[in-house]
Design a protein around this motif. Structure first.
Motif, short mmCIF file in Angstrom:
data_model
loop_
_atom_site.label_atom_id
_atom_site.label_comp_id
_atom_site.label_asym_id
_atom_site.label_seq_id
_atom_site.Cartn_x
_atom_site.Cartn_y
_atom_site.Cartn_z
N LEU A 1 0.83 -1.20 0.00
CA LEU A 1 0.00 0.00 0.00
C LEU A 1 0.86 1.26 0.00
O LEU A 1 0.57 2.23 -0.69
CB LEU A 1 -0.93 0.00 1.21
N GLN A 2 1.96 1.23 0.77
CA GLN A 2 2.84 2.38 0.81
C GLN A 2 3.50 2.63 -0.54
O GLN A 2 3.58 3.76 -1.02
CB GLN A 2 3.93 2.17 1.87
N ARG A 3 3.92 1.55 -1.19
CA ARG A 3 4.53 1.70 -2.52
C ARG A 3 3.50 2.20 -3.54
O ARG A 3 3.82 3.03 -4.40
CB ARG A 3 5.14 0.37 -2.98
N LEU A 4 2.28 1.70 -3.44
CA LEU A 4 1.21 2.17 -4.33
C LEU A 4 0.96 3.66 -4.14
O LEU A 4 0.78 4.41 -5.10
CB LEU A 4 -0.07 1.39 -4.07
N THR A 5 0.95 4.09 -2.88
CA THR A 5 0.68 5.49 -2.57
C THR A 5 1.77 6.40 -3.12
O THR A 5 1.49 7.46 -3.70
CB THR A 5 0.55 5.69 -1.04
N GLU A 6 3.02 6.01 -2.94
CA GLU A 6 4.13 6.82 -3.45
C GLU A 6 4.08 6.91 -4.97
O GLU A 6 4.31 7.97 -5.56
CB GLU A 6 5.46 6.22 -3.00
N THR A 7 3.77 5.79 -5.61
CA THR A 7 3.70 5.76 -7.07
C THR A 7 2.53 6.60 -7.57
O THR A 7 2.64 7.30 -8.59
CB THR A 7 3.55 4.31 -7.56
N ALA A 8 1.41 6.54 -6.87
CA ALA A 8 0.23 7.32 -7.26
C ALA A 8 0.52 8.82 -7.19
O ALA A 8 0.13 9.58 -8.08
CB ALA A 8 -0.95 6.97 -6.36
N GLU A 9 1.21 9.24 -6.14
CA GLU A 9 1.55 10.66 -6.00
C GLU A 9 2.46 11.11 -7.15
O GLU A 9 2.27 12.18 -7.73
CB GLU A 9 2.24 10.91 -4.67
N LYS A 10 3.43 10.29 -7.48
CA LYS A 10 4.35 10.61 -8.57
C LYS A 10 3.60 10.69 -9.91
O LYS A 10 3.82 11.61 -10.71
CB LYS A 10 5.45 9.55 -8.66
N ALA A 11 2.70 9.74 -10.14
CA ALA A 11 1.91 9.75 -11.37
C ALA A 11 1.05 10.99 -11.46
O ALA A 11 0.93 11.62 -12.52
CB ALA A 11 1.05 8.48 -11.45
N LYS A 12 0.44 11.37 -10.35
CA LYS A 12 -0.41 12.57 -10.31
C LYS A 12 0.39 13.80 -10.70
O LYS A 12 -0.07 14.63 -11.50
CB LYS A 12 -0.99 12.74 -8.91
N MET A 13 1.59 13.94 -10.15
CA MET A 13 2.41 15.11 -10.45
C MET A 13 2.85 15.11 -11.91
O MET A 13 2.89 16.16 -12.56
CB MET A 13 3.62 15.14 -9.52
#
Length: 414
Positions: A181-193
């Motif tokens: 979940l933590q890795r998904l969250t970090e990746t999601a933030e990067k994708a959003k930016m």
């Protein structure tokens, strides 16, 4: 102000932004900012983020929010929200965590300015401000916002989309795995930016989990259109605070000279919301200028992000090869080292696309390296390396048939 222009103060790490993250290590050390965010994957229960949504709230009001974080949210004797930190056996109020972030900002600003900082203005929500700017003076005419809306809400939509697709394809719920979940969250933030300036972004999460069949990966593409679809209702919520801030400032949308919003899609959505009281040629001018500046920034930002990502992949790959040593079959190691050198050459050359291609081929070889380790006799799930990321779980526990964690002894054979 420097030379009559506003300047963003850098923190002690040399960055212009500081993540609002606080963590405690098993030794009781407190980490704040980027250093706390970096270790969140391996220390999710003691890493606190997105605490603003718990400030001034009762436990009965945050049932949904408490399920979206990796740390434990509990109720005190008065029904207030507390954040549990098992590393030091203490419970924090959300305000305490925010104060620790603010203290770092104050200390960093004091060092930068070589002067004591005694006052600060803090905002806690997705805020919109109407400003009048002239002669170097910024006057705030009005502000408005949504205290229940933040960047994490947009990240979560991407997380849920990734996890939902993975569960459909693999039958595994990654939302129940805190490290995943933590890795998904970090990746999601990067994708959003990245979608602030790109029309699509590639998402790569190798070794996100493992089963008896071997490692599992996520490789997919998220388009800006899909991101807007996922966040449609969140974007709808932006209408009210914008209208409120304009009304409080006694202005109409046509009175604005400039609008600063990211990602670009939000500008289009807000223009349509305010029914463009503006002439059509004025709307076209605003959209054209937004696209122009976005395109100018795109290549520079892409080049910088790619270079940083390439440096990270090089470091992680070299680290993996060194740690694994003779466990890596010689032919596999030779292929990885060859692709590693190609990536180093690409970084030296400076071509963004060449670096991306070199990273992709190196990642493929590292995946093969991980697969070869899984295929070795006695290899356990989670033991393989992740290109540009973390190794698998390092604890000695495993899951029973019902998914419960059970303790297990092991012997490290040389």
């Amino acid at each position: 102000m420097e030379g009559g222009k506003p300047t963003i103060v850098t923190n002690v790490e040399g960055q212009r932004t500081t993540p609002s993250v606080v963590a405690y290590t098993k030794n009781g050390d407190r980490l704040v900012g980027q250093i706390a965010k970096r270790q969140a994957v391996v220390n999710p229960e003691n890493t606190f983020f997105s605490v603003k949504r718990f400030i001034g709230r009762k436990m009965s009001e945050v049932d949904e929010e408490s399920k979206q974080v990796s740390y434990k949210v509990v109720r005190d004797e008065n029904g207030n929200v507390k954040l549990e930190c098992p590393a030091i056996g203490k419970q924090f109020a959300a305000e305490e965590i925010s104060a620790q972030v603010l203290r770092k900002l104050v200390d960093d600003a004091s060092k930068f300015l070589n002067d004591k900082v005694t006052k600060a203005v803090v905002t806690l929500h997705y805020i919109y401000a109407v400003l009048e700017v002239g002669d170097g003076v910024f006057e705030v005419l009005s502000t408005s916002g949504d205290t229940h809306l933040g960047g994490d809400d947009f990240d979560k939509r991407v997380v849920d989309w990734l996890a939902g697709n993975f569960k459909r394809d693999e039958g595994i719920d990654l939302l129940k795995d805190k490290q995943a979940l933590q890795r998904l969250t970090e990746t999601a933030e990067k994708a959003k930016m990245e979608l602030s300036s790109l029309t699509q972004t590639n998402i790569s999460l190798p070794f996100i989990t493992a089963t008896a069949d071997g490692p599992k990966h996520i490789e997919t593409t998220l388009t800006r259109a899909k991101f807007e679809e996922l966040c449609s209702d969140l974007l709808d919520r932006l209408k009210t605070p914008v209208e409120n801030s304009l009304r409080d400032a006694k202005l109409a949308f046509k009175d604005l000279d400039e609008m600063k919003l990211l990602p670009l899609v939000l500008q289009f959505r807000l223009v349509s919301y305010l029914e463009i009281t503006l002439p059509s040629d004025e709307v076209e001018r605003m959209v054209s200028e937004a696209e122009k500046f976005s395109k100018e920034d795109k290549e520079k930002r892409d080049a910088i992000d790619t270079k940083n990502q390439a440096d990270s992949v090089i470091y992680q790959t070299e680290k993996q090869l060194k740690e694994l040593g003779e466990k890596v079959p010689a032919p596999v190691k030779e292929k990885v080292e060859a692709k590693l050198q190609e990536l180093k050459d690409a970084v030296a050359g400076g071509s963004t696309q060449v670096m991306k291609d070199a990273m992709a081929t190196l990642n493929q070889e590292v995946m093969q390296l991980g697969q070869s380790l899984y295929n070795q006799p006695g290899a356990a799930p989670g033991a393989g390396p992740a290109p540009g990321g973390e190794a698998g779980p390092s604890d000695s526990s495993s899951k029973g048939p019902d998914g419960d964690v059970i303790d297990a002894d092991f012997t490290d054979s040389k």
